[in-house]
Design a protein around this motif. Sequence first.
Motif, mmCIF file in Angstrom:
data_model
loop_
_atom_site.group_PDB
_atom_site.id
_atom_site.type_symbol
_atom_site.label_atom_id
_atom_site.label_comp_id
_atom_site.label_asym_id
_atom_site.label_seq_id
_atom_site.Cartn_x
_atom_site.Cartn_y
_atom_site.Cartn_z
ATOM 1 N N LEU A 185 0.842 -1.196 0.000
ATOM 2 C CA LEU A 185 0.000 0.000 0.000
ATOM 3 C C LEU A 185 0.872 1.238 0.000
ATOM 4 O O LEU A 185 1.903 1.286 0.669
ATOM 5 C CB LEU A 185 -0.919 0.016 1.221
ATOM 6 C CG LEU A 185 -1.922 -1.137 1.331
ATOM 7 C CD1 LEU A 185 -2.714 -1.034 2.623
ATOM 8 C CD2 LEU A 185 -2.856 -1.171 0.123
ATOM 9 N N GLN A 189 -2.824 5.210 1.222
ATOM 10 C CA GLN A 189 -3.666 4.070 1.562
ATOM 11 C C GLN A 189 -3.311 3.516 2.939
ATOM 12 O O GLN A 189 -4.194 3.130 3.719
ATOM 13 C CB GLN A 189 -3.500 2.982 0.504
ATOM 14 C CG GLN A 189 -3.983 3.372 -0.884
ATOM 15 C CD GLN A 189 -5.490 3.315 -0.999
ATOM 16 O OE1 GLN A 189 -6.166 2.725 -0.160
ATOM 17 N NE2 GLN A 189 -6.022 3.920 -2.036
ATOM 18 N N ARG A 240 -5.742 -4.234 1.608
ATOM 19 C CA ARG A 240 -6.232 -3.532 2.793
ATOM 20 C C ARG A 240 -6.902 -4.496 3.766
ATOM 21 O O ARG A 240 -6.709 -4.408 4.986
ATOM 22 C CB ARG A 240 -7.214 -2.427 2.379
ATOM 23 C CG ARG A 240 -6.557 -1.245 1.692
ATOM 24 C CD ARG A 240 -7.611 -0.337 1.073
ATOM 25 N NE ARG A 240 -8.446 0.272 2.094
ATOM 26 C CZ ARG A 240 -8.401 1.548 2.440
ATOM 27 N NH1 ARG A 240 -7.531 2.364 1.845
ATOM 28 N NH2 ARG A 240 -9.200 2.037 3.348
#
Length: 376
Positions: A185, A189, A240
């Motif tokens: 990420l 993010q 995520r």
Amino acid sequence: MPVTDAVRTSSVHTVAVSRAAAELVLKRGEFELAVHLGIVRVEARQSGGRPRVRQEEIDRLRAEDGFPRALRERVRTVGTAEGARLLGISPVRFTRLARAGCVTPVAFYLNRYRAVVWLYLAQELGGLAARSPELLVGRSPAWMRDRLDSGTDCRPRNWRSRRIERLLTLTDDPWARAAVAAQALDPAQLAEVVDDAYERAYFARVRPEPVFGPRGSSATRDAMARLMLAEEPDEILWRRVNLIMELDSARELRQAPRPGDERRPGLEALGRPPVPAEPAEPSLPVAPAEPVKPGERVEQAEPAGDLARPAEPAVQGSPVGLLARLRLRRVRGDRRPRERAGRAAARSGGHHPSGRRRPLTGPRGGPGRESAVRGE
């Protein structure tokens, strides 16, 4: 330090990496790839020294059938041209298969134009030919055409997934696993998923690195850092979710350290008892000022002694000390200018009530008062 299938700690006889590669008849790049794939297990010292290989591991690999040819075949990598030749197809079709995700790169390098050149395991290409021969001849499947027509390139994504999975096998610590998951990420993010700055800083401390550390030129390391970031929305969402799961497990085990959690070495570490702080002295009461009578002139007394000058800094020659000395000189130069002018005028014999001496010359260059009296 957690023990994995690639990194082990022991006190048995070990040899250096260069000697182990020579005994296994592997080049340095082939040996590093064998360690990355888990084919060769190495021992990393807890003191942070260079990795070493146990002699038992070398003897085990040398005792396998077909050594050293079989071992070298397991780590042999090919590019697009040689991979197409192994599969009996054109380089264009091989590139389409790789872009569609049918084969997964294991490594890459930068050519002289700073373009990424992907490398594949020769054994995996042979497995593709045996598993899906229909992909090598005839028309490509509909799903493959749709994926390629949309401009999808699965090579970075597959390489990234392979590398992250391999790094996850190097540790069992939940915080280190979360740090590996966070590599996919970008900072924006990552800040949305992990809003605690101390936890994000802790990732950099516990993130497991490859056994041989970051290698290659600065351009190669920059390219690797860029390729490690997820690009497609579905992959970003998947990364995520994985990070949230790993982070929840890490928080249940322990919290990320905060400033002050680790005790700094002080006087106790040197064997000296800490000196207790002295209580502050109570301030003396200030006497009330006497009332001023009407018509009486009040003059403020100038402080005497060390109170008359501001304290200069201990370090001489520094910019702060220079500014302090300049301010001190200005304050001393501007102190009661009328009084100094009055004393100078009294010594010269022409004291003026205002503290100034009258000019000796008249206005516009005319004769002064003394010249007019003498008749000059």
